[in-house]
Scaffold this motif. Structure first.
Motif, mmCIF file in Angstrom:
data_model
loop_
_atom_site.group_PDB
_atom_site.id
_atom_site.type_symbol
_atom_site.label_atom_id
_atom_site.label_comp_id
_atom_site.label_asym_id
_atom_site.label_seq_id
_atom_site.Cartn_x
_atom_site.Cartn_y
_atom_site.Cartn_z
ATOM 1 N N MET A 1 35.278 43.434 1.487
ATOM 2 C CA MET A 1 35.917 42.702 2.563
ATOM 3 C C MET A 1 36.854 41.663 1.971
ATOM 4 O O MET A 1 36.718 41.256 0.840
ATOM 5 C CB MET A 1 34.842 42.008 3.387
ATOM 6 N N CYS A 123 36.096 46.668 -2.209
ATOM 7 C CA CYS A 123 35.743 47.751 -1.273
ATOM 8 C C CYS A 123 36.439 49.078 -1.622
ATOM 9 O O CYS A 123 35.800 50.136 -1.553
ATOM 10 C CB CYS A 123 36.069 47.369 0.162
ATOM 11 N N HIS A 174 28.440 47.393 -0.385
ATOM 12 C CA HIS A 174 29.041 48.262 0.624
ATOM 13 C C HIS A 174 28.061 49.367 0.971
ATOM 14 O O HIS A 174 27.637 50.123 0.097
ATOM 15 C CB HIS A 174 30.372 48.821 0.125
#
Ligand SMILES: [Zn+2]
Length: 433
Positions: A1, A123, A174
């Motif tokens: 993020m 990510c 993640h």
């Protein structure tokens, strides 16, 4: 993020009493001042603003927090991965970071006809790891965890601070899961945050559920959003947690839960976030084979439990006013000989503590005992063991605790065992009651 750092540092409401040695009207906790006084970190104009150097004592605190992050990740069913801080510009074009955040990223470097970028987030790398294998519904959830370095092209970092920096080191997981696993994964994420906050003595001010508003521009179909938002709310409700409903606050790519905390000055900030993402799985064309044999799209969840080390340590310095619990204290035990003839025994005691895994130090009788005790209190050292002629004959010490208590005749064995026990349990308590 990708999150913007807070504009100003923050600290907590009911932090433990300041050390008895602190002057009565000392200024409010400011992580920049304490970081300098306690020699936790520094900046040098030659290296650049917003690029702090972690000094040995600050590095001890960060290493303990990184160890906690790693343990928590494993406990939360995550697999640890390492990915590079550099990648081709094309990766961030694919992820969408380049189009949205190029102004906040360092400019590309030309190498052999290719362009490389210091990453703004990890990510995309984790999406590539997920995509590197064929996944079936039986493999899900896949949880990839990394404490990774990321970069922000801040125009002016605040010199000497940890709250506005050009490199952050983020505890980031993640999760790639099926849409029907979202509630479970959200609950796991929030539980991990709560466990860590309990250990760290951080009080949650409130949970905020950022949902889609009435405006458009959201990615993914409406049914997916309705279902995801219902699962987020259900996860919080199942945990018995009240939350603030924030319609219209969700990012275009998914709803999220922010865990809000308050600093000692009463300012609110977000340390931990659990964020759903319908965008990255699309952009990287991620899939898994469902029970019917058809390919389906997973949901990605960004789970930031301990936040960025910079932001967390800044918060904790102010929260504890520099008086860290024993497990985080850079020096846990300081052994002081009353006079030079006791120095050899003092060194032996510090050595025994070090063998038991404690961070123990010994300073020679270079000043009066009171002056050395005062200096140790200024460094917020939790345990000070004083050894004089009386103690020498009995394998005992006179123990001075940071909270002002004094216990005479504590045997070295009891001292080491009890401190080691408190440290192993990451206790906030100083013990010896
Ligand atoms: Zn992420």
């Amino acid at each position: 993020m990708y999150t913007r750092p807070p504009a100003s540092p923050a600290a907590p409401a009911n932090h433990p009493p300041a050390s008895p040695a602190a002057p009565a009207n000392h200024p409010p906790a400011d992580h920049r001042r304490l970081g300098r006084e306690l020699r936790l970190f520094a900046t040098d104009p030659l290296a650049g603003a917003g690029l702090p150097l972690w000094l040995p004592d600050g590095a001890v605190i960060r290493a303990e927090l990184e160890r906690l992050a790693a343990e928590e990740a494993v406990r939360g069913g995550c697999q640890r991965v390492y990915t590079p801080v550099l990648a081709k510009r094309a990766l961030f074009e694919r992820s969408g970071h380049w189009a949205k955040f190029a102004d906040d990223m360092f400019p590309p470097m030309q190498v052999g006809g290719e362009e490389f970028i210091l990453r703004p987030a990890n990510c995309p790398h984790h999406a590539l790891i997920y995509a590197a294998e064929q996944r079936s519904f039986r493999d899900l959830p896949v949880r990839l965890s990394e404490l990774g370095s990321m970069f922000r092209s801040e125009l002016s970092g605040v010199l000497g601070g940890l709250s506005r920096v050009r490199q952050i080191n983020l505890d980031d997981t993640h999760v790639f899961c099926a849409p029907w696993q979202v509630q479970d994964e959200i609950a796991r994420g929030v539980e991990a945050v709560r466990r860590c906050y309990r250990l760290l003595g951080i009080d949650v001010a409130r949970y905020r559920l950022s949902r889609r508003g009435s405006g458009g521009g959201h990615l993914g179909d409406a049914g997916l959003w309705v279902d995801a938002e219902r699962q987020l709310a259900a996860a919080l409700a199942d945990l018995g947690l009240d939350f603030e409903d924030a319609p219209g606050e969700a990012a275009f790519y998914g709803p999220k839960i922010d865990v809000q905390v308050t600093d000692p000055a009463g300012r609110e900030e977000t340390l931990s976030t659990v964020q759903l993402d319908f965008n990255q799985p699309e952009r990287f064309d991620l899939g898994f084979i469902g029970s019917d044999g058809a390919s389906q799209r997973p949901v990605m969840i960004h789970r930031g439990v301990l936040s960025a080390m910079e932001r967390l340590v800044a918060h904790l310095i102010e929260r504890y006013d520099g008086a860290f619990p024993p497990w985080l204290a850079p020096v846990q035990l300081l052994v002081l000989p009353v006079a030079e003839p006791n120095a050899e025994r003092a060194r032996l005691v510090a050595g025994r503590a070090a063998v038991a895994g404690l961070r123990a130090d010994c300073v020679s009788a270079d000043a009066t005992l009171n002056a050395r005790i005062r200096r140790a209190h200024e460094r917020r050292i939790p345990y000070i063991a004083v050894i004089g002629d009386r103690e020498a004959g009995s394998d005992a010490v006179s123990l001075r605790l940071r909270d002002g208590r004094r216990l005479d005749g504590v045997t070295v064995d009891r001292l080491i065992l009890q401190v080691a026990d408190l440290v192993a349990g990451r206790s906030a308590d100083l013990g010896f009651r």
